[in-house]
Write an enzyme that holds these catalytic residues in place. Structure first.
Site, PDB file in Angstrom:
ATOM      1  N   TYR A 193      42.795  -3.879 -27.032  1.00  0.00           N
ATOM      2  CA  TYR A 193      43.243  -5.729 -26.527  1.00  0.00           C
ATOM      3  C   TYR A 193      42.451  -6.438 -27.672  1.00  0.00           C
ATOM      4  CZ  TYR A 193      42.730  -9.476 -23.220  1.00  0.00           C
ATOM      5  OH  TYR A 193      43.513 -10.113 -22.200  1.00  0.00           O
ATOM      6  N   SER A 243      43.650 -14.482 -24.993  1.00  0.00           N
ATOM      7  CA  SER A 243      42.170 -14.299 -23.838  1.00  0.00           C
ATOM      8  C   SER A 243      41.165 -15.054 -24.801  1.00  0.00           C
ATOM      9  CB  SER A 243      42.163 -13.302 -24.166  1.00  0.00           C
ATOM     10  OG  SER A 243      40.623 -12.706 -23.362  1.00  0.00           O
TER      11      SER A 243
END
Ligand SMILES: NC(=O)c1ccc[n+]([C@@H]2O[C@H](COP(=O)([O-])OP(=O)(O)OC[C@H]3O[C@@H](n4cnc5c(N)ncnc54)[C@H](O)[C@@H]3O)[C@@H](O)[C@H]2O)c1
Length: 265
Positions: free
Chosen positions: A159, A146
């Site tokens: 995350y 990401s």
């Protein structure tokens, strides 16, 4: 090398998190380009409908239902590739959760373990199994990281840390796997319109969700969310011989998030 539109013909690609979102779009893109699939997800229902759609392209599609937090499901998926298709050419480590949105010190130890097990440990384990499965013929691995693994986001440390670690796994494996002709790359999506954003509703009300979405969107220079299909196109490229000299990268597909100065014209 000419592109005939079926650049994955007769290959076998294993995709985790294939039931919806980016994983599903990638599975269908690869099936359209001739790849047989082993699709893994939590949702048996989504996998069944994926199988129906994928088989319309004339490819095979085997299903493994379960959580990647249970490493046995990955063993099972690799076994399916071997038994049904006799080979493994591609692995897409895509399954992931957005996880907890809270201040750094508020993250609980159980939450830390949960997100590491899904977003990181399973990626590591899949990469480990892929070496043996691809040995001899070679292959390609795409780890879905990401932009959050490159640039941190406030209140999103669990995350971000897993996605940054996935980039490091990618870099290290690319070195160790190159002699076996296995390329390893990470994809770094910017904001993509998928159900993963619904997970924000666990932490904020509807107004907060809309504010967060609009902030995220404005951090792309294109001022929009991307589509799962745009990510699928990059995954297909990285798995293909068109990317034969590409390994060890973390590729942003992010509408310009990486270059944004945060200002709107
Ligand atoms: N959507 C975005 O904006 C975005 C941005 C950057 C990175 N990503 C990454 O892309 C990947 C796919 O995200 P998405 O947006 O398509 O999400 P999504 O929530 O729409 O889909 C994720 C899929 O993975 C499956 N999954 C989740 N946990 C699992 C588990 N423990 N075991 C097996 N399957 C599991 C879900 O069932 C679902 O089908 C994730 O790794 C995510 O972190 C997404």
């Amino acid at each position: 090398m000419a592109f005939d539109g079926i650049r994955h013909k007769d290959k076998c690609v294993l995709i985790t998190g294939a039931g919806q979102g980016i994983g599903r779009a990638a599975a269908l893109r690869l099936a359209g380009e001739g790849a047989n699939l082993v699709a893994l997800d939590l949702s048996a229902e989504n996998l069944e409908s994926l199988k129906t759609e994928a088989e319309e392209f004339g490819v095979g599609c085997e299903l493994a239902t379960g959580s990647v937090a249970d490493l046995a499901i990955l063993d099972q998926a690799f076994e399916l590739a071997s038994v049904r298709f006799g080979r493994l050419d591609g692995l897409v480590n895509n399954a992931g959760i957005g996880g907890y949105m809270k201040r750094f010190d508020e993250v609980e130890i159980e939450e830390f373990h949960t997100i590491v097990d899904i977003n990181l440990r399973a990626v590591w384990y899949g990469m480990k199994l892929a070496y043996g499965a691809m040995a001899g013929r070679g292959g390609a691995i795409v780890n879905v990281s990401s932009m959050a693994g490159i640039r941190p986001n406030r209140h999103h440390s669990p995350y971000g840390m897993t996605k940054a670690a996935v980039i490091s796994l990618t870099q290290h494996a690319s070195m160790d796997y190159a002699p076996a002709n296995i390329r390893v790359n990470a994809l770094c999506p910017g904001p993509v319109e998928t159900p993963i954003f619904d997970q924000m509703r666990n932490y904020m009300d509807e107004e907060g969700v809309q504010r967060a979405r609009s902030l995220v969107q404005s951090r792309t220079v294109m001022n929009r969310f991307g589509t799962p299909e745009e990510q699928a196109a990059a995954i297909s490229f990285l798995l293909s011989d068109d990317a034969s000299f590409v390994t060890g990268i973390a590729m942003p597909v992010d509408g310009g998030w990486s270059v944004s100065d945060g200002r709107r014209m």
